[in-house]
Motif scaffolding. Structure first.
Motif, PDB file in Angstrom:
ATOM      1  N   PRO A 304      -2.395 -20.034  -0.563  1.00 23.83           N
ATOM      2  CA  PRO A 304      -1.394 -19.526  -1.503  1.00 23.83           C
ATOM      3  C   PRO A 304      -1.919 -18.300  -2.244  1.00 23.83           C
ATOM      4  O   PRO A 304      -3.112 -17.975  -2.169  1.00 23.83           O
ATOM      5  N   PRO A 305      -1.059 -17.606  -2.996  1.00 21.04           N
ATOM      6  CA  PRO A 305      -1.495 -16.436  -3.751  1.00 21.04           C
ATOM      7  C   PRO A 305      -2.660 -16.709  -4.704  1.00 21.04           C
ATOM      8  O   PRO A 305      -3.514 -15.838  -4.897  1.00 21.04           O
ATOM      9  N   SER A 306      -2.719 -17.903  -5.282  1.00 27.79           N
ATOM     10  CA  SER A 306      -3.828 -18.214  -6.193  1.00 27.79           C
ATOM     11  C   SER A 306      -5.177 -18.136  -5.469  1.00 27.79           C
ATOM     12  O   SER A 306      -6.173 -17.659  -6.021  1.00 27.79           O
ATOM     13  N   ASP A 307      -5.211 -18.590  -4.218  1.00 33.31           N
ATOM     14  CA  ASP A 307      -6.428 -18.489  -3.411  1.00 33.31           C
ATOM     15  C   ASP A 307      -6.717 -17.032  -3.062  1.00 33.31           C
ATOM     16  O   ASP A 307      -7.874 -16.595  -3.048  1.00 33.31           O
ATOM     17  N   SER A 308      -5.654 -16.280  -2.799  1.00 36.74           N
ATOM     18  CA  SER A 308      -5.815 -14.856  -2.471  1.00 36.74           C
ATOM     19  C   SER A 308      -6.431 -14.093  -3.641  1.00 36.74           C
ATOM     20  O   SER A 308      -7.277 -13.216  -3.437  1.00 36.74           O
ATOM     21  N   VAL A 309      -6.003 -14.423  -4.847  1.00 36.20           N
ATOM     22  CA  VAL A 309      -6.580 -13.775  -6.035  1.00 36.20           C
ATOM     23  C   VAL A 309      -8.079 -14.047  -6.103  1.00 36.20           C
ATOM     24  O   VAL A 309      -8.881 -13.137  -6.372  1.00 36.20           O
ATOM     25  N   ARG A 310      -8.465 -15.273  -5.841  1.00 33.63           N
ATOM     26  CA  ARG A 310      -9.895 -15.619  -5.894  1.00 33.63           C
ATOM     27  C   ARG A 310     -10.686 -14.865  -4.827  1.00 33.63           C
ATOM     28  O   ARG A 310     -11.786 -14.382  -5.080  1.00 33.63           O
ATOM     29  N   ASN A 311     -10.122 -14.784  -3.619  1.00 34.10           N
ATOM     30  CA  ASN A 311     -10.824 -14.072  -2.546  1.00 34.10           C
ATOM     31  C   ASN A 311     -10.960 -12.587  -2.870  1.00 34.10           C
ATOM     32  O   ASN A 311     -12.039 -11.992  -2.709  1.00 34.10           O
ATOM     33  N   MET A 312      -9.867 -11.978  -3.349  1.00 34.94           N
ATOM     34  CA  MET A 312      -9.901 -10.558  -3.670  1.00 34.94           C
ATOM     35  C   MET A 312     -10.822 -10.269  -4.853  1.00 34.94           C
ATOM     36  O   MET A 312     -11.461  -9.208  -4.906  1.00 34.94           O
ATOM     37  N   THR A 313     -10.931 -11.196  -5.791  1.00 34.09           N
ATOM     38  CA  THR A 313     -11.832 -11.007  -6.940  1.00 34.09           C
ATOM     39  C   THR A 313     -13.271 -10.874  -6.473  1.00 34.09           C
ATOM     40  O   THR A 313     -14.022 -10.007  -6.952  1.00 34.09           O
ATOM     41  N   VAL A 314     -13.672 -11.714  -5.512  1.00 35.81           N
ATOM     42  CA  VAL A 314     -15.042 -11.641  -4.995  1.00 35.81           C
ATOM     43  C   VAL A 314     -15.232 -10.382  -4.152  1.00 35.81           C
ATOM     44  O   VAL A 314     -16.282  -9.736  -4.214  1.00 35.81           O
ATOM     45  N   ILE A 315     -14.229 -10.015  -3.359  1.00 35.47           N
ATOM     46  CA  ILE A 315     -14.314  -8.777  -2.568  1.00 35.47           C
ATOM     47  C   ILE A 315     -14.549  -7.582  -3.490  1.00 35.47           C
ATOM     48  O   ILE A 315     -15.421  -6.733  -3.234  1.00 35.47           O
ATOM     49  N   ASP A 316     -13.787  -7.493  -4.577  1.00 36.02           N
ATOM     50  CA  ASP A 316     -13.959  -6.400  -5.534  1.00 36.02           C
ATOM     51  C   ASP A 316     -15.383  -6.366  -6.074  1.00 36.02           C
ATOM     52  O   ASP A 316     -15.998  -5.291  -6.211  1.00 36.02           O
ATOM     53  N   GLU A 317     -15.926  -7.542  -6.397  1.00 34.24           N
ATOM     54  CA  GLU A 317     -17.271  -7.607  -6.977  1.00 34.24           C
ATOM     55  C   GLU A 317     -18.333  -7.239  -5.945  1.00 34.24           C
ATOM     56  O   GLU A 317     -19.337  -6.608  -6.283  1.00 34.24           O
ATOM     57  N   ILE A 318     -18.112  -7.596  -4.686  1.00 37.89           N
ATOM     58  CA  ILE A 318     -19.039  -7.192  -3.625  1.00 37.89           C
ATOM     59  C   ILE A 318     -19.083  -5.670  -3.529  1.00 37.89           C
ATOM     60  O   ILE A 318     -20.164  -5.070  -3.432  1.00 37.89           O
ATOM     61  N   TYR A 319     -17.920  -5.039  -3.578  1.00 39.15           N
ATOM     62  CA  TYR A 319     -17.899  -3.572  -3.546  1.00 39.15           C
ATOM     63  C   TYR A 319     -18.677  -2.997  -4.748  1.00 39.15           C
ATOM     64  O   TYR A 319     -19.463  -2.054  -4.586  1.00 39.15           O
ATOM     65  N   ARG A 320     -18.469  -3.561  -5.899  1.00 38.91           N
ATOM     66  CA  ARG A 320     -19.182  -3.039  -7.086  1.00 38.91           C
ATOM     67  C   ARG A 320     -20.682  -3.227  -6.941  1.00 38.91           C
ATOM     68  O   ARG A 320     -21.466  -2.313  -7.276  1.00 38.91           O
ATOM     69  N   LYS A 321     -21.107  -4.390  -6.480  1.00 43.91           N
ATOM     70  CA  LYS A 321     -22.543  -4.654  -6.327  1.00 43.91           C
ATOM     71  C   LYS A 321     -23.171  -3.736  -5.281  1.00 43.91           C
ATOM     72  O   LYS A 321     -24.370  -3.436  -5.317  1.00 43.91           O
ATOM     73  N   ALA A 322     -22.352  -3.287  -4.326  1.00 46.10           N
ATOM     74  CA  ALA A 322     -22.843  -2.378  -3.281  1.00 46.10           C
ATOM     75  C   ALA A 322     -22.793  -0.915  -3.741  1.00 46.10           C
ATOM     76  O   ALA A 322     -23.146  -0.015  -2.978  1.00 46.10           O
ATOM     77  N   GLY A 323     -22.345  -0.697  -4.977  1.00 48.37           N
ATOM     78  CA  GLY A 323     -22.280   0.656  -5.512  1.00 48.37           C
ATOM     79  C   GLY A 323     -21.036   1.409  -5.087  1.00 48.37           C
ATOM     80  O   GLY A 323     -20.974   2.646  -5.189  1.00 48.37           O
ATOM     81  N   LEU A 324     -20.027   0.682  -4.639  1.00 49.46           N
ATOM     82  CA  LEU A 324     -18.767   1.291  -4.216  1.00 49.46           C
ATOM     83  C   LEU A 324     -17.653   0.818  -5.147  1.00 49.46           C
ATOM     84  O   LEU A 324     -17.821  -0.132  -5.895  1.00 49.46           O
ATOM     85  N   SER A 325     -16.520   1.489  -5.095  1.00 52.21           N
ATOM     86  CA  SER A 325     -15.404   1.079  -5.934  1.00 52.21           C
ATOM     87  C   SER A 325     -14.471   0.192  -5.137  1.00 52.21           C
ATOM     88  O   SER A 325     -14.310   0.363  -3.925  1.00 52.21           O
ATOM     89  N   PRO A 326     -13.837  -0.793  -5.804  1.00 51.47           N
ATOM     90  CA  PRO A 326     -12.823  -1.597  -5.113  1.00 51.47           C
ATOM     91  C   PRO A 326     -11.734  -0.695  -4.559  1.00 51.47           C
ATOM     92  O   PRO A 326     -11.539   0.426  -5.037  1.00 51.47           O
ATOM     93  N   ARG A 327     -11.042  -1.217  -3.559  1.00 51.92           N
ATOM     94  CA  ARG A 327     -10.009  -0.390  -2.906  1.00 51.92           C
ATOM     95  C   ARG A 327      -8.866  -0.138  -3.891  1.00 51.92           C
ATOM     96  O   ARG A 327      -8.644  -0.874  -4.831  1.00 51.92           O
TER      97      ARG A 327
END
Length: 327
Positions: A304-327
């Motif tokens: 569901p969308p609630s799970d999607s929010v959680r997945n996208m939240t971690v994706i955003d943080e991975i980009y930040r930790k890699a020195g990149l900006s979220p999409r």
């Protein structure tokens, strides 16, 4: 709406749709693909003729206004997922949206809020999650057979040397973490049984701010660790694996993404080793079953969308930790 069939319209003449939706719908008495729209009406007409779709629309707006459609399949480029899922909800249509759900967590939350208010079904198309293999992995971990979790990991790497592909286009939500990585993260979260914190991430770049490969290390609330690898172009040419290590054993799975093609689940404990194989029915067929169940009978979905929010939240943080900006 028809009480015994979900009439689905496809946004865009997408390459994935025949495999992900059109073929499964032919074998599903509760689903029918009735319309397709593309920015180029001629392309939509050609696509409809090839795949036996009755109605052609010359724009996405026209398709959404069609009263003969109950639900929309959204396989558009990542950056367009939020916009057209929201438009579909405004038009009163249920939505099966391709992964990744949106470009980032802020968009995902906006769509989730709109889905909640609408009362309509919105489901992210992580088709692997609906296959019995995914359920079996979770079942083994929850049973305690491999003991207390120590580490979970997943990898999805495949070669995509066509650098003009939209998956390398940042403006369209491209990047290895968005494409292959969303799967690897989703599986890591399934195995890990919670929402991880990102410890570190390293990207290999195709061009500035567009990752062709990504590695990340995670930690879960239970103190067990996690890791993921995703690539579209790297030294990891082809890798589709996942594993969970416990203090009493280990499970390894090969090809969790497309188990219908071939898969192998190996369980190792002090009592020995065994290999399990589950259904070869397409994961996309199970996914469509679940979507129809939700639309026709109000049953909950696994993505569901609630799970999607959680997945996208971690994706955003991975980009930040890699020195990149979220999409």
């Amino acid at each position: 709406m028809s009480t015994n069939k979900v009439r689905i319209g496809v946004l865009g003449a997408a390459r994935i749709a025949p495999t992900a939706l059109i073929a499964p719908a032919r074998d599903n008495a509760e689903a029918e693909v009735v319309a397709v729209a593309a920015r180029d009406r001629g392309r939509a007409a050609e696509y409809a003729a090839k795949h036996g779709i009755a109605t052609v629309h010359g724009s996405y707006e026209e398709l959404l206004a069609d009263p003969g459609i109950d639900a929309v399949y959204n396989p558009l480029p990542n950056a367009l997922h939020a916009q057209w899922t929201l438009a579909a909800l405004d038009a009163g249509k249920h939505v099966l949206c391709e992964k990744p759900f949106t470009s980032n967590a802020v968009e995902a939350q906006t769509v989730a809020d709109a889905a909640d208010k609408s009362g309509l079904v919105v489901m992210e198309a992580f088709h692997y999650r609906y296959h019995p293999l995914a359920a079996r992995l979770a079942e083994i971990i929850e049973s305690g057979e491999i003991g207390t979790l120590k580490h979970v990991q997943a990898a999805l790497c495949f070669p995509l040397p066509k650098f003009s592909d939209i998956r390398y286009n940042r403006e369209l939500g491209g990047g290895a973490m968005m494409d292959a990585g969303c799967y690897a993260l989703h599986m890591t979260r399934l195995l890990g049984g919670g929402e991880p914190t990102v410890v570190s991430a390293q990207a290999k770049l195709h061009k500035p701010d567009v990752d062709r490969a990504m590695k990340a290390t995670l930690v879960f609330p239970g103190a067990h660790t996690g890791s993921l690898v995703a690539s579209l172009w790297s030294s990891d040419i082809l890798k589709i694996t996942a594993s969970a290590q416990g203090d009493k054993g280990r499970i390894d799975v090969f090809n969790f993404v497309q188990p219908q093609a071939y898969h192998r689940l190996t369980v190792r404990t002090a009592t020995g080793k065994r290999v399990e194989r589950l259904s070869r029915r397409p994961s996309y067929s199970y996914q469509l079953d679940a979507f129809c169940d939700a639309v026709l009978r109000g049953r909950p979905v696994l993505t569901p969308p609630s799970d999607s929010v959680r997945n996208m939240t971690v994706i955003d943080e991975i980009y930040r930790k890699a020195g990149l900006s979220p999409r």
